[in-house]
Design an enzyme around this catalytic site. Structure first.
Site, PDB file in Angstrom:
ATOM      1  N   GLY A  12      -5.007   0.919  10.064  1.00 23.36           N
ATOM      2  CA  GLY A  12      -4.034   0.802  10.984  1.00 23.36           C
ATOM      3  C   GLY A  12      -2.455   0.005  10.718  1.00 23.36           C
ATOM      4  O   GLY A  12      -1.809   0.009  11.389  1.00 23.36           O
ATOM      5  N   TYR A  15       1.701   2.999   6.884  1.00 21.41           N
ATOM      6  CA  TYR A  15       2.824   3.639   7.327  1.00 21.41           C
ATOM      7  C   TYR A  15       2.850   4.288   8.798  1.00 21.41           C
ATOM      8  O   TYR A  15       3.417   3.851   9.703  1.00 21.41           O
ATOM      9  CB  TYR A  15       3.389   4.798   6.216  1.00 21.41           C
ATOM     10  N   ARG A  36      -9.343  -6.038   6.344  1.00 18.42           N
ATOM     11  CA  ARG A  36      -9.589  -7.013   5.328  1.00 18.42           C
ATOM     12  C   ARG A  36      -9.111  -8.468   5.357  1.00 18.42           C
ATOM     13  O   ARG A  36      -7.889  -8.560   5.832  1.00 18.42           O
ATOM     14  CB  ARG A  36      -9.705  -6.543   3.885  1.00 18.42           C
ATOM     15  N   LYS A 133      -9.027  16.469   2.263  1.00 17.99           N
ATOM     16  CA  LYS A 133      -8.866  16.713   3.700  1.00 17.99           C
ATOM     17  C   LYS A 133      -9.683  17.613   4.201  1.00 17.99           C
ATOM     18  O   LYS A 133     -10.301  17.386   5.230  1.00 17.99           O
ATOM     19  CB  LYS A 133      -7.365  16.557   4.357  1.00 17.99           C
TER      20      LYS A 133
END
Length: 308
Positions: A12, A15, A36, A133
């Site tokens: 989140g 970019y 993190r 993807k």
């Protein structure tokens, strides 16, 4: 009125992620971001973190490599949105595994936010990223996880400041490079609008197990028309240098990252028509500006004004 889904973001602070997190928080969704500890304390992320705090975003400490923390974080949310970057696309299998174990997720948005990877012609190095993807999509479907894939095409803030001129730092004033014949249509969307449309889709049954295409008519331009629009704004005719496909393919092979990545994306879109070479069929997709006509999206015409 039904309550809004609680959304967990993974990636989140990246970019496009930060725009979607912001849209989530502003629209009243309880918003969680997995981070993190090093991200929370990183100087380069401090303004993003501060902005999130001011919007009431909740941070959960965890890591893609820590399965237990991932499962525990996912159990706290209804919807998971992954916006992990290019280098972490393959790590999303860990998210899928954790979603399966948690058993509570109503919908998963994997890290897409570009071309529809099932409907493009690409060359390396973009080809490998698209293949990853696509494999993630097939795994989600095979596991029976409810999903929405967001195909937002090009980020306006990334491509329009330079008019998609490879290696340039500002928009052209004298000459402009046109890849191919300049006729295939491309789509450019403002990042904030991508965030708004994505969050609108979260609790919408019409986007369940579908691809959400962000293809607003006022943001869909052939490259030739985009150049003409720019010429009108600066009151000057540019010299158009057309680069044939064969020459572009040679340039991609001879270039190093990140230029070769950018050129292969541009080949896919500006030469092969990767954004608009197919019709959106109701069996697999819906279009955002049609679903949400009340969203006042920023047009390409308006965006270009700031670069004059």
């Amino acid at each position: 009125m039904t309550s809004k889904s609680k959304i967990l973001f993974i990636g989140g602070t990246g970019y496009i992620g930060k725009y979607i997190v912001e849209a989530s928080a502003r629209s009243g969704h309880p918003t969680l971001v997995l981070v993190r500890n090093s991200t929370l304390t990183s100087p380069s992320r401090s303004s993003t973190i501060e902005n999130f705090k001011n919007l009431g975003v909740q941070f959960l400490l965890g890591d893609l490599d820590d399965h237990t923390s991932l499962v525990n974080s996912i159990k706290q949310a209804d919807v998971v949105i992954s916006t992990v970057g290019h280098s972490l696309l393959g790590h999303q299998y860990k998210i899928i595994s954790a979603i399966k174990e948690a058993g509570n997720v109503k919908r998963f948005f994997p890290s897409e936010f570009g071309n529809d990877v099932d409907r493009v012609f690409t060359v390396e190095p973009a080809k490998s990223a698209y293949a990853t993807k696509a494999k993630i999509r097939r795994t989600i479907e095979a596991e029976g996880i409810p999903y929405t894939y967001v195909s937002c095409n090009f980020f306006a803030g990334y491509f329009l400041p330079t008019l998609a001129q490879p290696g340039a730092t500002s928009a052209p004033r004298d000459k402009v490079i046109v890849l191919g014949d300049g006729n295939p249509k491309a789509v450019f969307n403002k990042e904030e609008d991508i965030g708004t449309y994505t969050i609108n889709a979260v609790d919408d049954p019409r986007t369940l197990n579908k691809i959400l295409y962000i293809r607003p008519p006022m943001n869909t331009y052939s490259f030739n028309d985009l150049v003409s629009l720019w010429e009108n704004k600066i009151g000057k005719t540019l010299e158009r240098i057309y680069v044939p496909e064969e020459q572009l393919l040679k340039q991609i092979i001879e270039s190093s990252p990140p230029l070769n990545v950018m050129l292969s994306l541009c080949h896919c879109v500006f030469v092969k028509g990767g954004h608009t070479s197919f019709e959106i069929e109701p069996s697999f997709g819906v279009e955002a500006s049609e679903l949400y006509p009340d969203v006042k999206y920023t047009t390409v015409d308006e965006i270009l004004n700031q670069y004059v």
